[in-house]
Scaffold this active site. Structure first.
Site, PDB file in Angstrom:
ATOM      1  CD  GLU A 124     -21.890  31.674  17.815  1.00 43.41           C
ATOM      2  OE1 GLU A 124     -21.951  30.447  18.066  1.00 43.41           O
ATOM      3  OE2 GLU A 124     -21.404  32.504  18.600  1.00 43.41           O
ATOM      4  CB  CYS A 155     -23.396  30.880  20.918  1.00 44.61           C
ATOM      5  SG  CYS A 155     -22.532  29.281  20.992  1.00 44.61           S
ATOM      6  CE  LYS A 198     -21.111  33.880  22.035  1.00 44.17           C
ATOM      7  NZ  LYS A 198     -20.487  32.867  21.153  1.00 44.17           N
TER       8      LYS A 198
END
Lengths: 420, 420
Positions: free
Chosen positions: A150, A262, A225
């Site tokens: 990330e 994440c 995300k």
């Protein structure tokens, strides 16, 4: 093992690519070991280690996890640039009506390359210089699909709440993408590149984005995300908000892939959605630190692989990043200038509930896995999780739950106050 | 340790209730160890065992897992009746506006008591006689909420596809419930009793049901298994279908509990629904065998505890059950008369991602845990999974997905056929 002699012979003999032996223990490592797996391997008898591995890696006798021999070029790069390499093969049953669909997948974990006090352009260049030989090693190993960590182009500076780090944001077709497009074309490799995105067509908004680069060097698409943390030093919602790209699955030359970035790994519905859209491999590029999340790390990705009958590649960055200005963490402790230790431990999980050992907790690394994507459907047919999922019940429940006056289904013991 | 001397002193000294030491290794155990945790404890140095435990049990320095001293009566029962006992305490932060809400929770795992060839009434009586001292041990230990294993009144005979085992089904207020109602009242204990239910008010339909008995001996309600397996020897859909009780949470004198029966643990949405309805503890009474599910066992419950910010109590039966008539398993292998080894390994998981060591893979057992239910909300506040869950997005997605003409969100590489 990346010892200095006999590497070609080693590859021919089919030995595993694993940790570099005989090196000094990494700084801060416990008992000198880089991972739980290696700690157990060095301290248990072979019989007990096998039993512990069976339980820990979820192996069954019918489908052992085989180590893969990597070419000399890979091992030389790993030794020269001091990164960990591990390579394992997941197997699947033979089918009669489909050929095996084996793809080689790679994950890269790394620390930053120069101090965060260096000029931003120097930091960016240094990290690209650091990544290149690891990508080269993946290319030399014949990796088909590669995923980076990330926000790989920068330190994970969101703990500071300083807006100046926004300068690291790039448009989708920016410098880091161009860098990887060349490598993707050179190595005929799909590359997933998680960056801080500057959305120039929408008022220069910032997003946390994965750019999917095809094996011809073209940009296939992006994913942003979906779930943004507000926990510990993860002040990410100061910089970017929840993604607006849904749950796309990218049909590449080597298989259907998704990216759960994440904190999205804590949300089973996020994993589910990539599965409903047909993902065969879902990557989880992450940046997370020991004290906060390490207990969850070996659990969530494996659970997602099991529940959704796909492969998962988990990546976490490595090392401690020290920032120029101190900050507080909302935990009552004094100001400090670092986020804590990013514990690496990148690894793969398979739909049959097995997983690979993890990369080092301390060093850069390249994890490689051969996976026969046919296993996804084989496990779906075997366990029938989709067929038995009762999605209609849950669609109704979620719709009801969204209403402000939702009444939970609670049955109260009428004698609750009698004597307890 | 249930040694023959000094038990009272031991309890006073605050030592742990753990495996019986000095006994012969259980038949079939690997290297003589009953569980992974005990294998590692016996073979690693204290320093390395501590590090392995930290990683395996998800412990963090701020919240260690403490062993609980149990009374002499409990340890005597365990020794006399040869069952494993373990007891641990999960902690939580001190709050200023709420008192701690500590409850003591128990799980019972057991093998059947007499051969499956015995008269059914003898089998039922024998298993009640076997369970009673373990319930007594829980009562003597001050357990507030106790859960038994799935279909605890019978062998797990669904592998046979023989309908005669339906005789073991009982109405909700039947013999086994009455047996436990007495014990619940005696020990002021909530008991969750998973049985094969005969629904006499609906045409004698059979269900896989958990009866929730209040601490005053009253029946609070029932929950019927939501997801029914069709995998391996789990021919359960031959006997009963998907439950029709939704996802009830039972508000008892000691906390809000739910029951996710067996195969429902593979369905993250099932776990989620109990969470949405406010569960603080969810039990997962199961019957599952090594070859099939052992890789998943340490993963799914812990993931559920993490994702939903509640405690989970996982139970699996123990031993190998041999049936009178052989059957085939749809795996190409010859007929045989047993289901495989039920591997026990009952344990607790906490919302902070920690868990307890597991009970024996081979012996009957009682797992006890003290848990401060305040931890559930503390973890919700810390991690904010509910706040960041975007349920609206997933309600829409599931509604779309249900349509027969659902089109997955797939982005195809336009150059997919160029050179791969």
């Amino acid at each position: 093992m990346a010892s200095s002699n006999g590497k070609a012979a080693q590859a021919e003999e089919g030995k595993a690519a694993q940790a570099q032996e005989g090196k000094a223990a990494p700084e801060g490592s416990i008992g000198g070991y880089e991972s739980l797996h290696r700690l157990l391997e060095a301290n248990l008898s072979p019989e007990l280690f096998q039993e512990a591995s069976r339980l820990l890696l979820g192996l069954n006798c019918a489908r052992p996890l085989e180590a893969i021999a990597l070419p000399e070029a890979t091992m030389t790069l790993a030794e020269t640039h001091n990164f960990d390499v591990q390579a394992f093969r997941f197997s699947a049953d033979k089918e009669f009506l489909r050929q095996p669909r084996v793809v080689r997948v790679g994950l890269i974990q790394n620390s930053i390359a120069v101090p965060t006090t260096c000029h931003f352009s120097e930091q960016k260049k240094a990290i690209m210089d650091k990544i290149r030989p690891i990508v080269d090693a993946a290319g030399a190993s014949g990796v088909n699909i590669l995923c980076l960590q990330e926000a790989w182009t920068m330190p994970f500076a969101f703990c500071t709440r300083e807006k100046r780090w926004c300068e690291f944001a790039e448009p989708v077709n920016g410098e880091s993408t161009q860098f990887l497009q060349e490598l993707a074309q050179k190595y005929n490799m799909v590359i997933v590149s998680p960056i801080l995105e500057r959305d120039v067509n929408h008022g220069e908004t910032i997003w946390n984005t994965a750019v999917i680069i095809g094996n011809n060097g073209n940009i296939i698409g992006i994913h942003r995300k979906n779930h943004i943390p507000r926990v510990g030093d993860f002040n990410e919602s100061t910089y970017y908000m929840e993604g607006n790209t849904g749950h796309p699955v990218f049909e590449t030359a080597y298989g259907k892939i998704g990216v759960n970035i994440c904190y999205g790994r804590h949300h089973p519905l996020n994993w589910l959605a990539f599965g409903l859209n047909g993902a065969e491999i879902v990557f989880n590029p992450s940046a997370t630190v020991g004290e906060l999340s390490e207990p969850m790390w070996p659990i969530e990705a494996r659970n997602a692989a099991i529940a959704n009958s796909y492969f998962v590649g988990s990546i976490n960055r490595v090392g401690t990043e020290v920032f120029p200005n101190p900050f507080t963490s909302g935990d009552g402790k004094p100001q400090h200038a670092d986020f804590g230790h990013f514990y690496g431990s990148s690894h793969f999980s398979a739909p049959d509930a097995s997983c690979t050992p993890s990369l080092s907790r301390y060093r850069d690394g390249l994890a490689i896995s051969d996976m026969n994507l046919n296993l996804c459907r084989q496990i779906k047919d075997k366990w029938a999780f989709r067929m038995t999922a009762r999605y209609d019940m849950y669609a109704s429940l979620l719709s009801e739950y969204l209403k402000p006056d939702y009444k939970p289904q609670v049955i109260v013991d009428p004698l609750i106050n009698k004597r307890a």
